[in-house]
Design a protein around this motif. Sequence first.
Motif, PDB file in Angstrom:
ATOM      1  N   MET A   1      12.050  -5.396  16.748  1.00  0.00           N
ATOM      2  CA  MET A   1      13.053  -6.130  17.496  1.00  0.00           C
ATOM      3  C   MET A   1      13.084  -5.565  18.911  1.00  0.00           C
ATOM      4  N   ALA A   2      13.143  -6.447  19.884  1.00  0.00           N
ATOM      5  CA  ALA A   2      13.061  -6.022  21.281  1.00  0.00           C
ATOM      6  C   ALA A   2      14.166  -5.038  21.651  1.00  0.00           C
ATOM      7  N   ASP A   3      13.770  -3.970  22.301  1.00  0.00           N
ATOM      8  CA  ASP A   3      14.697  -2.973  22.821  1.00  0.00           C
ATOM      9  C   ASP A   3      14.461  -2.908  24.327  1.00  0.00           C
ATOM     10  N   CYS A   4      15.178  -3.757  25.064  1.00  0.00           N
ATOM     11  CA  CYS A   4      14.938  -3.883  26.497  1.00  0.00           C
ATOM     12  C   CYS A   4      15.242  -2.599  27.264  1.00  0.00           C
ATOM     13  N   ASP A   5      16.114  -1.763  26.703  1.00  0.00           N
ATOM     14  CA  ASP A   5      16.423  -0.493  27.373  1.00  0.00           C
ATOM     15  C   ASP A   5      15.213   0.434  27.412  1.00  0.00           C
ATOM     16  N   SER A   6      14.272   0.225  26.509  1.00  0.00           N
ATOM     17  CA  SER A   6      13.102   1.095  26.427  1.00  0.00           C
ATOM     18  C   SER A   6      11.841   0.422  26.968  1.00  0.00           C
TER      19      SER A   6
ATOM     20  N   PHE B   1       9.751  -1.698  30.275  1.00  0.00           N
ATOM     21  CA  PHE B   1       9.637  -1.768  31.732  1.00  0.00           C
ATOM     22  C   PHE B   1       9.629  -3.213  32.230  1.00  0.00           C
ATOM     23  N   GLY B   2      10.391  -4.070  31.552  1.00  0.00           N
ATOM     24  CA  GLY B   2      10.475  -5.461  31.980  1.00  0.00           C
ATOM     25  C   GLY B   2       9.142  -6.182  31.898  1.00  0.00           C
ATOM     26  N   LEU B   3       8.311  -5.814  30.926  1.00  0.00           N
ATOM     27  CA  LEU B   3       6.958  -6.371  30.866  1.00  0.00           C
ATOM     28  C   LEU B   3       6.932  -7.885  30.704  1.00  0.00           C
ATOM     29  N   CYS B   4       7.860  -8.424  29.907  1.00  0.00           N
ATOM     30  CA  CYS B   4       7.865  -9.876  29.734  1.00  0.00           C
ATOM     31  C   CYS B   4       8.207 -10.578  31.042  1.00  0.00           C
ATOM     32  N   CYS B   5       8.897  -9.902  31.939  1.00  0.00           N
ATOM     33  CA  CYS B   5       9.315 -10.487  33.213  1.00  0.00           C
ATOM     34  C   CYS B   5       8.275 -10.283  34.313  1.00  0.00           C
ATOM     35  N   VAL B   6       7.177  -9.616  33.976  1.00  0.00           N
ATOM     36  CA  VAL B   6       6.135  -9.356  34.964  1.00  0.00           C
ATOM     37  C   VAL B   6       4.779  -9.860  34.482  1.00  0.00           C
TER      38      VAL B   6
ATOM     39  N   GLY C   1       9.361  -6.485  19.816  1.00  0.00           N
ATOM     40  CA  GLY C   1       9.312  -5.038  20.011  1.00  0.00           C
ATOM     41  C   GLY C   1       8.051  -4.532  20.686  1.00  0.00           C
ATOM     42  N   ALA C   2       7.178  -5.436  21.114  1.00  0.00           N
ATOM     43  CA  ALA C   2       5.937  -5.002  21.762  1.00  0.00           C
ATOM     44  C   ALA C   2       6.200  -4.353  23.114  1.00  0.00           C
ATOM     45  N   GLY C   3       7.258  -4.783  23.793  1.00  0.00           N
ATOM     46  CA  GLY C   3       7.556  -4.239  25.118  1.00  0.00           C
ATOM     47  C   GLY C   3       7.794  -2.745  25.086  1.00  0.00           C
ATOM     48  N   GLN C   4       8.626  -2.292  24.155  1.00  0.00           N
ATOM     49  CA  GLN C   4       8.887  -0.854  24.089  1.00  0.00           C
ATOM     50  C   GLN C   4       7.701  -0.079  23.543  1.00  0.00           C
ATOM     51  N   LYS C   5       6.892  -0.727  22.683  1.00  0.00           N
ATOM     52  CA  LYS C   5       5.706  -0.038  22.150  1.00  0.00           C
ATOM     53  C   LYS C   5       4.728   0.272  23.287  1.00  0.00           C
ATOM     54  N   VAL C   6       4.449  -0.737  24.116  1.00  0.00           N
ATOM     55  CA  VAL C   6       3.520  -0.536  25.235  1.00  0.00           C
ATOM     56  C   VAL C   6       4.109   0.442  26.243  1.00  0.00           C
ATOM     57  N   SER C   7       5.402   0.299  26.543  1.00  0.00           N
ATOM     58  CA  SER C   7       6.047   1.138  27.556  1.00  0.00           C
ATOM     59  C   SER C   7       6.149   2.600  27.139  1.00  0.00           C
ATOM     60  N   GLN C   8       6.583   2.829  25.902  1.00  0.00           N
ATOM     61  CA  GLN C   8       6.897   4.192  25.474  1.00  0.00           C
ATOM     62  C   GLN C   8       5.795   4.874  24.672  1.00  0.00           C
ATOM     63  N   VAL C   9       4.930   4.103  24.024  1.00  0.00           N
ATOM     64  CA  VAL C   9       3.869   4.705  23.205  1.00  0.00           C
ATOM     65  C   VAL C   9       2.534   4.670  23.944  1.00  0.00           C
ATOM     66  N   THR C  10       2.074   3.473  24.277  1.00  0.00           N
ATOM     67  CA  THR C  10       0.771   3.358  24.936  1.00  0.00           C
ATOM     68  C   THR C  10       0.754   4.075  26.278  1.00  0.00           C
ATOM     69  N   PHE C  11       1.824   3.873  27.065  1.00  0.00           N
ATOM     70  CA  PHE C  11       1.860   4.470  28.404  1.00  0.00           C
ATOM     71  C   PHE C  11       2.867   5.617  28.503  1.00  0.00           C
ATOM     72  N   GLN C  12       3.323   6.095  27.375  1.00  0.00           N
ATOM     73  CA  GLN C  12       4.110   7.323  27.263  1.00  0.00           C
ATOM     74  C   GLN C  12       5.275   7.410  28.245  1.00  0.00           C
ATOM     75  N   GLY C  13       5.950   6.284  28.440  1.00  0.00           N
ATOM     76  CA  GLY C  13       7.166   6.294  29.240  1.00  0.00           C
ATOM     77  C   GLY C  13       6.975   6.269  30.738  1.00  0.00           C
ATOM     78  N   THR C  14       5.751   6.056  31.199  1.00  0.00           N
ATOM     79  CA  THR C  14       5.489   5.979  32.637  1.00  0.00           C
ATOM     80  C   THR C  14       5.342   4.520  33.042  1.00  0.00           C
ATOM     81  N   SER C  15       6.205   4.041  33.913  1.00  0.00           N
ATOM     82  CA  SER C  15       6.245   2.626  34.246  1.00  0.00           C
ATOM     83  C   SER C  15       5.174   2.220  35.257  1.00  0.00           C
ATOM     84  N   TRP C  16       4.991   0.916  35.382  1.00  0.00           N
ATOM     85  CA  TRP C  16       4.043   0.369  36.352  1.00  0.00           C
ATOM     86  C   TRP C  16       4.532   0.582  37.785  1.00  0.00           C
ATOM     87  N   ARG C  17       5.803   0.847  37.944  1.00  0.00           N
ATOM     88  CA  ARG C  17       6.306   1.169  39.281  1.00  0.00           C
ATOM     89  C   ARG C  17       5.991   2.617  39.628  1.00  0.00           C
TER      90      ARG C  17
END
Length: 319
Positions: free
Chosen positions: A12-17, A19-24, A74-90
Motif C-alpha cells: 500500500m502506498a506510503d507517500c511519506d516514504s 520521493f514523489g515518483l508517480c508525480c515525476v 507501494g512501489a514508490g517507497q520500495k524504489v525510494s527507500q530500498v533500491t536507492f537507499q533513501g537518497t532522492s533524485w533531488r
Amino acid sequence: MPGTNPRELGLMADCDSCFGLCCVALPFSASADFAVDKKAGEPCRNLRDDFRCSIHAGLRERGFPGCTVYDCFGAGQKVSQVTFQGTSWRQEPGTAGQMYAIFPVVRQLHELLWYLAEALTLEVARPVHAELRDAFDATERLTRESVDVLRKLDVPAHRAEVNVLLLRTSELARAGRKGKERRGADLIGAKLAGADLQGANLRGAYLIGADLRGADLREADLIGADLRGADLAGADLSGAIFLTQPQLNAATGDAATRLPAALTRPAHWPATRYERRPRGSGSARGSGSARGTGSARGTGSARGTGSGSGRGSGQRRRG
C-alpha cells in the motif's frame, strides 16, 4: 512470507516514504483526467519541494481526477527507500533517469504481489498455495534486485508465469458458482443493475460507464476489468477476487456498496445509499450515484493479466 496483509507486505502506498515518483516519472496528457500535459521525467507543477502535492485537497476540483485514481501498490517507497537507499533524485540528480525507469517496473511487480497475496488468503486455493508462495517469494526478490537487473527484466514473461497460477486460483474460487464467462467482454455502458454476476469471469472486461447498481459480484474475477465511470452504487463486491484500489477509485459507488476487507471506500464516493427494489419493479438510481464522476484514464491494470504500467501522475494521499 510474513502474512498476507497488504500493509504488512508493503503493498500500500506510503507517500511519506516516497520521493514523489508517480508525480515525476510518469507522463500524462491534458484531458478530462489531467488539466495539463506532462512529460515522463518532468516534475508535476503541483509537486512541492518536500514531495507533497500542493493541491491534494482539491485535485478533482482543479482538473486532476486522474491523480486520485492512480496507486503504485507501494512501489514508490520500495524504489525510494530500498533500491536507492533513501537518497532522492533531488539529492543525486544523476540517479533520476534510473529511478524513473525502474519505478514502473517495480510497480508492475508489486501489483502481481497484491494478487498473489490475495490468492493466498483464499482457502479454496489451498491446492496451489505452495506454488503461490514460491511465486510470491520469487517476485518479491525481483523487486529488490539492482537497477541494472530491473531495467532488463522481462516483466511480461514473468507476469505470464504468475498468471497461470492466478487463473488456476480463479477457477478454484469460482468452481461452485458457475458464473457467466465474460472475459474481455465489451460491456461499455451495459445496463446490469441488479444483475447476478456472482462467480462471473470478468477478467479484462470493458465495464466503462456500466450500470452495476445493486449487482451481485461476489466471487467474480475482476482482474484487469476496466471500471472507469462504472456505477457500483449498492453493488456487492465483498467477495470479489483480484479487485484493486485503482479500479474502485476509477468507478463510483455509495455507502451501500460492499467492498473486500483489504480495500477502502474512495473519498469521492457519495455518502448516500442506493435503495434496492424487488425484482420486476424497475431500477432506481440512488440519489448520490453519478455515472462517470470517478473516471480516470490509466488505472494501471492490464486486461486479464494482472499487471500494468500505470500511467498517471499518481495519488498523493496527503496535503
